[in-house]
Write a protein that holds these residues in place. Structure first.
Motif, PDB file in Angstrom:
ATOM      1  N   THR A   1     -38.376  25.098 -50.128  1.00 41.35           N
ATOM      2  CA  THR A   1     -39.237  26.223 -50.488  1.00 41.35           C
ATOM      3  C   THR A   1     -39.036  26.568 -51.955  1.00 41.35           C
ATOM      4  O   THR A   1     -38.035  26.191 -52.575  1.00 41.35           O
ATOM      5  CB  THR A   1     -38.913  27.467 -49.637  1.00 41.35           C
ATOM      6  OG1 THR A   1     -37.540  27.851 -49.860  1.00 41.35           O
ATOM      7  CG2 THR A   1     -39.124  27.190 -48.162  1.00 41.35           C
ATOM      8  N   LYS A   2     -40.013  27.269 -52.491  1.00 41.81           N
ATOM      9  CA  LYS A   2     -39.870  27.793 -53.845  1.00 41.81           C
ATOM     10  C   LYS A   2     -40.581  29.149 -53.916  1.00 41.81           C
ATOM     11  O   LYS A   2     -41.379  29.505 -53.031  1.00 41.81           O
ATOM     12  CB  LYS A   2     -40.430  26.827 -54.866  1.00 41.81           C
ATOM     13  CG  LYS A   2     -41.927  26.692 -54.885  1.00 41.81           C
ATOM     14  CD  LYS A   2     -42.353  25.786 -56.027  1.00 41.81           C
ATOM     15  CE  LYS A   2     -43.860  25.723 -56.156  1.00 41.81           C
ATOM     16  NZ  LYS A   2     -44.259  24.879 -57.305  1.00 41.81           N
ATOM     17  N   LYS A   3     -40.315  29.887 -54.980  1.00 48.61           N
ATOM     18  CA  LYS A   3     -40.855  31.233 -55.098  1.00 48.61           C
ATOM     19  C   LYS A   3     -42.366  31.205 -55.286  1.00 48.61           C
ATOM     20  O   LYS A   3     -42.927  30.284 -55.864  1.00 48.61           O
ATOM     21  CB  LYS A   3     -40.211  31.950 -56.284  1.00 48.61           C
ATOM     22  CG  LYS A   3     -38.716  32.216 -56.104  1.00 48.61           C
ATOM     23  CD  LYS A   3     -38.158  32.963 -57.290  1.00 48.61           C
ATOM     24  CE  LYS A   3     -36.666  33.242 -57.105  1.00 48.61           C
ATOM     25  NZ  LYS A   3     -36.109  33.978 -58.259  1.00 48.61           N
ATOM     26  N   CYS A   4     -42.997  32.257 -54.745  1.00 48.24           N
ATOM     27  CA  CYS A   4     -44.437  32.419 -54.920  1.00 48.24           C
ATOM     28  C   CYS A   4     -44.746  33.910 -54.956  1.00 48.24           C
ATOM     29  O   CYS A   4     -43.879  34.759 -54.691  1.00 48.24           O
ATOM     30  CB  CYS A   4     -45.205  31.725 -53.797  1.00 48.24           C
ATOM     31  SG  CYS A   4     -44.896  32.415 -52.160  1.00 48.24           S
ATOM     32  N   ASN A   5     -45.968  34.278 -55.268  1.00 47.53           N
ATOM     33  CA  ASN A   5     -46.366  35.680 -55.446  1.00 47.53           C
ATOM     34  C   ASN A   5     -47.078  36.247 -54.227  1.00 47.53           C
ATOM     35  O   ASN A   5     -47.701  37.306 -54.334  1.00 47.53           O
ATOM     36  CB  ASN A   5     -47.282  35.801 -56.677  1.00 47.53           C
ATOM     37  CG  ASN A   5     -46.562  35.410 -57.956  1.00 47.53           C
ATOM     38  OD1 ASN A   5     -45.363  35.647 -58.104  1.00 47.53           O
ATOM     39  ND2 ASN A   5     -47.303  34.812 -58.883  1.00 47.53           N
ATOM     40  N   TRP A   6     -47.017  35.584 -53.078  1.00 50.70           N
ATOM     41  CA  TRP A   6     -47.687  36.098 -51.896  1.00 50.70           C
ATOM     42  C   TRP A   6     -46.788  35.919 -50.672  1.00 50.70           C
ATOM     43  O   TRP A   6     -45.767  35.227 -50.723  1.00 50.70           O
ATOM     44  CB  TRP A   6     -49.016  35.378 -51.691  1.00 50.70           C
ATOM     45  CG  TRP A   6     -48.890  33.910 -51.414  1.00 50.70           C
ATOM     46  CD1 TRP A   6     -48.697  33.295 -50.219  1.00 50.70           C
ATOM     47  CD2 TRP A   6     -48.915  32.875 -52.382  1.00 50.70           C
ATOM     48  NE1 TRP A   6     -48.603  31.950 -50.359  1.00 50.70           N
ATOM     49  CE2 TRP A   6     -48.726  31.642 -51.700  1.00 50.70           C
ATOM     50  CE3 TRP A   6     -49.061  32.834 -53.776  1.00 50.70           C
ATOM     51  CZ2 TRP A   6     -48.701  30.422 -52.340  1.00 50.70           C
ATOM     52  CZ3 TRP A   6     -49.031  31.613 -54.408  1.00 50.70           C
ATOM     53  CH2 TRP A   6     -48.867  30.425 -53.695  1.00 50.70           C
TER      54      TRP A   6
ATOM     55  N   GLY B   1     -42.791  35.740 -50.380  1.00 49.71           N
ATOM     56  CA  GLY B   1     -42.268  35.406 -51.698  1.00 49.71           C
ATOM     57  C   GLY B   1     -41.788  33.980 -51.845  1.00 49.71           C
ATOM     58  O   GLY B   1     -41.359  33.584 -52.932  1.00 49.71           O
ATOM     59  N   ARG B   2     -41.847  33.188 -50.776  1.00 52.03           N
ATOM     60  CA  ARG B   2     -41.438  31.784 -50.856  1.00 52.03           C
ATOM     61  C   ARG B   2     -42.421  30.952 -50.044  1.00 52.03           C
ATOM     62  O   ARG B   2     -43.002  31.409 -49.061  1.00 52.03           O
ATOM     63  CB  ARG B   2     -40.019  31.567 -50.328  1.00 52.03           C
ATOM     64  CG  ARG B   2     -38.961  32.381 -51.054  1.00 52.03           C
ATOM     65  CD  ARG B   2     -37.553  31.910 -50.687  1.00 52.03           C
ATOM     66  NE  ARG B   2     -37.252  30.608 -51.234  1.00 52.03           N
ATOM     67  CZ  ARG B   2     -36.825  30.385 -52.500  1.00 52.03           C
ATOM     68  NH1 ARG B   2     -36.654  31.420 -53.308  1.00 52.03           N
ATOM     69  NH2 ARG B   2     -36.573  29.170 -52.922  1.00 52.03           N
ATOM     70  N   ARG B   3     -42.620  29.701 -50.451  1.00 54.40           N
ATOM     71  CA  ARG B   3     -43.522  28.821 -49.751  1.00 54.40           C
ATOM     72  C   ARG B   3     -42.913  27.417 -49.687  1.00 54.40           C
ATOM     73  O   ARG B   3     -42.032  27.092 -50.485  1.00 54.40           O
ATOM     74  CB  ARG B   3     -44.884  28.748 -50.446  1.00 54.40           C
ATOM     75  CG  ARG B   3     -44.856  28.116 -51.819  1.00 54.40           C
ATOM     76  CD  ARG B   3     -46.254  28.081 -52.411  1.00 54.40           C
ATOM     77  NE  ARG B   3     -46.280  27.487 -53.748  1.00 54.40           N
ATOM     78  CZ  ARG B   3     -46.403  26.198 -53.990  1.00 54.40           C
ATOM     79  NH1 ARG B   3     -46.485  25.335 -52.987  1.00 54.40           N
ATOM     80  NH2 ARG B   3     -46.438  25.734 -55.230  1.00 54.40           N
TER      81      ARG B   3
END
Length: 340
Positions: A328-333, A336-338
């Motif tokens: 996983t890595k950080k995301c804005n929705w 916070g991780r995808r």
């Protein structure tokens, strides 16, 4: 002089009838294309007749053989279908890759030459005892027993690769190649065993310096000691008749009956390890432990795998390390991780 325009001229009826008959006869000759005398034939007609005679008299043995071959094939539609299919598969590098998985036609020919030289007198597989050389292979002067093969060795090789690549049912290939379902299975099993014995020695585990020499830049920065990336791949199979075989081959992950194998590759992508096949119900840990893979692991090696491989303790016994990269890595929705 006075002229009476109201009086029609006198015409002889016999002359009119004779003239009309002559016109009809001439029109009939023109319609049929046959002149009344030889000297009235046109040069185009003479040239066409001469060409027809030349075609009938100058037909060589090569053309005759080709015509006889076409006539024979027209009487055997199965042979025509098989030949057209093989020509389609091998007509271009694109078709070769789509139908067989081999990158190009030249590599396909090279692989076949290697297999052909490895077993010039190939015998159909019919069980464990059939691996021994029969009498006609020990004495090259004797011919193979039983009926003659309908397919050439190259056509059998194409049949095997197409079925392996596209998972086509046996009855479909039987219709295309003009053989029975049993013969398709026998050909497939024979060539799979031959390729296993010929190509297995080519799978060599390279030394650590060789692996590091071809290590990609992304690995040099984050995982410099990685020597192998492992994962299990599954192959769909037909549902077995035996309930025991059904339970052993049913994969809860694929929701299908499968065979499973452990594949190991270098970070550069080259395949360096392939295990035997196991039932789809077998766990990744069990396959890794009993496939012989731990025998290649040396102290200081780092093995990369996904979260399903619970083999950290097995590698610690070899003083090696298990690497599980983040998925996983950080995301804005969302949370916070995808997933990557």
């Amino acid at each position: 002089m006075d002229i009476d325009f109201q009086t029609p001229p006198v015409v002889n009826e016999e002359v009119v009838i004779a003239a009309s008959d002559s016109v009809s006869e001439i029109a009939g000759m023109q319609h049929s294309g046959m002149p009344d005398h030889d000297y009235l034939a046109t040069s185009a007609q003479i040239t066409r007749e001469t060409a027809d005679i030349g075609v009938q008299t100058d037909l060589g043995m090569g053309e005759m053989t080709e015509l006889l071959g076409l006539k024979t094939k027209s009487q055997n539609p199965d042979a025509v279908m098989m030949e057209l299919f093989v020509q389609k598969v091998t007509s271009s590098d694109r078709n070769v890759k789509q139908y067989t998985g081999v990158p190009s036609k030249s590599i396909l020919d090279g692989l076949f030459c290697v297999l052909d030289e490895a077993s010039p007198n190939l015998k159909y597989w019919s069980g464990q005892g059939s691996a021994e050389e029969p009498y006609y292979q020990q004495n090259t002067q004797l011919k193979k027993s039983g009926p003659a093969r309908k397919l050439s060795k190259f056509e059998e090789f194409i049949l095997t690769l197409v079925r392996l690549r596209l998972a086509i049912f046996a009855f479909t290939l039987a219709d295309i190649f003009g053989v029975s379902n049993a013969r398709v299975s026998q050909i497939f099993t024979t060539w799979m065993n031959l390729m296993y014995h010929v190509f297995t020695p080519l799978l060599i585990w390279p030394s650590t310096p060789i692996i590091k020499k071809f290590l990609p830049k992304s690995f040099k920065c984050t995982y410099p000691n990685t020597v192998c990336i492992i994962d299990c791949t599954e192959f769909f199979i037909q549902k077995p008749r035996s309930p025991t075989a059904q339970s052993r081959t049913f994969s809860s992950y694929k929701h299908h009956n499968t065979y499973k194998a452990l594949i190991g590759i270098m970070p550069s992508g080259a395949i360096i390890f392939v295990s035997n096949l196991w039932g789809g119900n077998t766990s990744d840990r069990y396959i890794t432990k009993f496939s012989g893979f731990p025998d290649f692991v040396k102290p200081g090696h780092e093995i990369m795998a996904d979260r399903g491989f619970l083999i950290r303790d097995l590698l610690l016994e070899k003083r090696a390390k298990l690497i599980i990269p983040p998925f996983t890595k950080k995301c804005n929705w969302g949370k916070g991780r995808r997933l990557l």
